[in-house]
Design an enzyme around this catalytic site. Structure first.
Site, mmCIF file in Angstrom:
data_model
loop_
_atom_site.group_PDB
_atom_site.id
_atom_site.type_symbol
_atom_site.label_atom_id
_atom_site.label_comp_id
_atom_site.label_asym_id
_atom_site.label_seq_id
_atom_site.Cartn_x
_atom_site.Cartn_y
_atom_site.Cartn_z
ATOM 1 N N GLY A 167 0.782 -1.228 0.000
ATOM 2 C CA GLY A 167 0.000 0.000 0.000
ATOM 3 C C GLY A 167 0.814 1.278 0.000
ATOM 4 C CD GLU A 169 1.408 -7.918 4.711
ATOM 5 O OE1 GLU A 169 0.182 -7.985 4.800
ATOM 6 O OE2 GLU A 169 2.033 -8.426 3.765
ATOM 7 N N GLY A 217 7.582 -1.913 1.085
ATOM 8 C CA GLY A 217 6.636 -2.187 2.164
ATOM 9 C C GLY A 217 7.376 -2.475 3.460
HETATM 10 MO MO1 MOS Z 1 -2.718 -8.085 4.129
HETATM 11 S S1 MOS Z 1 -2.979 -9.990 4.793
HETATM 12 O O1 MOS Z 1 -2.535 -8.523 2.471
HETATM 13 O O2 MOS Z 1 -4.067 -7.177 4.441
#
Ligand code: MOS
Length: 735
Positions: A513, A694, A691
């Site tokens: 994102g 994560e 990113g």
């Molecule tokens: Mo993440 S599990 O791709 O919102």
């Protein structure tokens, strides 16, 4: 705009706003409780009434009959929706099971009815009067039992077996080897904000105020489910109280609200009550993982094998737990394989860092075990097996890979040299103290992302995109990007998100994102700069946008003046060429953990955690740190407490509320620290960012499990690591 050659110097590199720690621009709205979440859009559609779902109490079978008479007659009831009266329904591309079940039931708590009433209490009371008569069929609910029937997933090339060199031969002849099996349980996203939607029909036009990570995917899936054109669907999701993958897709609240609103001719709001969420929606699937590592006595891995078994409903997908094993460490002879069993449990799907989060829970304990067999420091074992190229395709380098730097810096800052190599030997009073570490690894993905930027006569820049902020800080980094590009302070930028009437963004998922959506705003701002320069008759390429001014060729103009005779609007998207094929784009880190384990009760306490992360340019160190800390906390849950307990006779998750499904709280982790390497990655995007949200969870659970082993000498390969699994092998108590 297409990004197909590495970035050179661009306005983002000024670093006046981007790259600086900024408070969230949406913070005041959130801390004052005035940011409207999905269920709280009280004023958008007059006459809202309430829907309450009824969910199946069998895991598999059919509805024989539904008796709705008593519910219909109950006070305030306006209508009842079931599959029998809802009309023909389709299924979203991203959904495995139907969101409204019946007569066939595909999983426990699949929705079978919605009761709509004037008040929430009336809807709930009437829902309990509905009598559903089921015919129950046998189902498969036990992954270990279904393992033998599991098949290679057929849905994508990425999920097929990989094999390079001669794994079997190299493993058989390796002087040092490890062959161990690890299990990870089903996990629940357990986000703060329940799934919720308000639906309103105006003629054949549907508006849904909902809580959703991926607006464009979900517009498409709502349309498919209801059998209407997607132009007739508007989704609005400006604030989201967490998703973690559970809101990547349309869920039953949205579809039920739309059907309920159609049935009663009024706007309908539906939230999934917490005890229904866990079995009604998706979860991270359990895995069984076998890891085989063969190494030379010096610790060079020569054979690397990782197999994973997981389950899902028919037509579902595997938990891709072997993905990091294709990239993280060197080794000439390698294999990975996934097998997918059909299970009749609720639908498995993405949860924060799908694949690596589960895979690293196993791999990084295996590395700890191998280090011990080699009598080698676990940090050194990882460093010895670093690779700067994709091990399966050595002609592909990593765009950037600073794993070794992360591990060295982490070891240094954490005081790793204080760790006792011999487990169970460090005591402080009644506590056994241990340290553990793991590498962090997560791939970086870029997704096409569009945005619109508007310049008003007041000099305010407004960003519009259907991008979502799931608590991650998107509002702020998009504002930072526009501020940097247009040369205005952060306060002069407004950001509007989460509305399908705005240009289609990357959405929030898979840690793509931040980099993707800011790159989309970058592209739109390049266009707006051209429009501004055009107005002033300046050359857009040499114009400098700074301090609210535009400066070029000896001219200085006020930015706002470009819009004096009408707002300037620019729209563009960032798309990507094949740089991600030529270069492997991944993020790296090191997790370090110290635990104390009570020598008598085996109670585990995390004492401190450190993550060192390498993820390109960090757009906002403050919100990035929050992301990583949140991810580390989630990893602590996975290590020590989180487990959906499967009722293997009846096929459901037993602990389906927050009383039974334990997640960590602040008091569980007294001290967390995050360090970001100072770097940029020009191969990834003009933002030179990757990113990070994560990355923070990948490896954490293993680092904790390794610390518990170091403290106690008890190796638990079956998550979560709970005291009952330690007790019988704990070191003898000393006086
Ligand atoms: Mo993440 S599990 O791709 O919102």
């Amino acid at each position: 705009m297409k990004f197909d050659t590495p970035a050179t110097t661009n306005p983002i590199d000024q670093g006046k706003v981007v790259g600086r720690a900024q408070d969230r621009i949406d913070g005041p709205l959130k801390t004052t409780g005035t940011a409207p979440y999905a269920y709280e859009h009280h004023d958008v559609a007059p006459g809202q009434v309430y829907g309450y779902p009824v969910c199946a109490t069998i895991a598999k079978g059919r509805i024989r009959s539904i008796d709705t008479e008593a519910a219909k007659a109950a006070p305030g009831v306006l209508g009842i929706v079931t599959a029998a009266n809802a009309g023909k329904l389709g299924k979203g591309k991203m959904n495995t099971a139907h969101l409204l079940g019946g007569p066939e039931i595909q999983h426990y708590h699949q929705a079978v009815a919605l009761v709509v009433a004037e008040t929430f209490e009336q809807a709930r009371a009437a829902a309990h009067l509905i009598k559903v008569d089921y015919t129950r069929s046998d189902g498969a609910f036990d992954l270990a039992k279904a393992k033998g029937q599991a098949k290679m997933p057929s849905d994508s090339q990425d999920n097929k077996d990989t094999a390079h060199g001669d794994f079997a031969g190299a493993f058989a002849s390796a002087p040092v080897k490890l062959d161990a099996t690890y299990t990870t349980p089903d996990h629940s996203h357990a986000m703060m904000e329940p799934h919720a939607s308000i639906a309103q029909w105006e003629g054949d036009q549907l508006t849904l105020w909902t809580s959703n990570q991926m607006i464009a995917w979900s517009v498409g899936d709502v349309a498919l489910t209801l059998g209407i054109p997607k132009e007739k669907v508007r989704l609005v999701s400006p604030y989201i109280g967490g998703g973690f993958g559970g809101k990547l897709f349309v869920r039953s609240d949205a579809v039920l609200a739309a059907l309920g609103a159609k049935a009663v001719g009024r706007p309908v709001k539906v939230t999934l009550p917490r005890p229904l969420i866990i079995n009604n929606t998706t979860h991270r699937p359990a895995t069984l993982q076998r890891i085989r590592l063969g190494a030379t006595r010096e610790g060079k891995i020569t054979a690397f094998g990782h197999e994973s078994w997981s389950g899902d409903l028919e037509g579902g997908q595997p938990e891709t737990a072997v993905s990091q094993s294709q990239l993280l460490y060197a080794g000439e002879n390698r294999m990975t394989a996934m097998r997918l069993a059909v299970l009749d449990l609720p639908e498995g799907n993405a949860m924060r860092a799908p694949g690596e989060a589960s895979g690293m829970m196993a791999l990084e304990v295996a590395m700890d075990e191998l280090a011990e067999k080699l009598a080698m420091d676990p940090v050194e074992l990882r460093i010895v097996n670093d690779t700067q190229v994709d091990p399966n395709h050595p002609e592909r380098p990593f765009s950037q890979r600073h794993m070794v730097q992360c591990l060295r810096m982490g070891a240094d800052k954490f005081g790793w040299n204080q760790r006792s190599a011999k487990p169970g030997t460090r005591r402080e009073g009644r506590w056994l103290i241990g340290m553990g570490m793991a590498t962090a690894f997560r791939n970086n993905l870029n997704m096409k992302s569009a945005a619109r930027v508007r310049l008003g006569a007041d000099g305010v820049v407004t960003v519009q995109t259907d991008m979502t902020d799931i608590g991650t800080g998107t509002y702020t980094i998009l504002a930072q990007t526009a501020a940097e590009m247009m040369g205005v302070p952060l306060e002069r930028v407004k950001v509007e998100l989460g509305d399908s009437s705005f240009p289609v963004s990357a959405g929030s998922g898979g840690q793509w994102g931040a980099n993707s959506s800011t790159a989309g705003v970058y592209a739109a701002c390049v266009k707006l700069r051209e429009a501004v320069a055009g107005k002033f008759g300046m050359d857009a390429n040499s114009a400098r946008f700074e301090d609210g001014l535009v400066v070029a060729g000896g001219q200085r103009k006020k930015l706002a003046d470009a819009a004096a005779d009408g707002e300037l609007v620019a729209e563009d998207k960032m798309e990507y060429g094949d740089l991600a094929k030529k270069y492997q784009q991944s993020t790296f880190g090191g997790h370090f953990v110290e635990v104390a384990v009570d020598s008598a009760t085996a109670e585990i306490r995390i004492r401190r955690m450190l993550a060192v992360c390498s993820a390109g340019r960090i757009l906002n160190p403050k919100s990035a740190r929050s992301q990583v800390i949140g991810a580390m906390t989630m990893g602590a849950g996975a290590a020590l407490m989180e487990e959906l307990v499967v009722d293997k006779r009846l096929g459901f998750f037993v602990n389906h509320d927050l009383a039974g499904y334990e997640v960590p709280v602040h008091a569980d982790i007294p001290h967390q620290e995050v360090i970001f390497l100072e770097e940029t990655d020009p191969i990834v995007s003009p933002m030179k960012a990757k990113g990070v949200g994560e990355l923070g969870i990948c490896g954490v659970a293993a680092a904790i499990a390794n610390a518990v082993y170091n403290a106690t000498g008890v190796r638990v390969r079956d998550y979560p690591v709970t005291l009952d699994k330690l007790l019988k092998e704990m070191p003898a108590l000393t006086a």
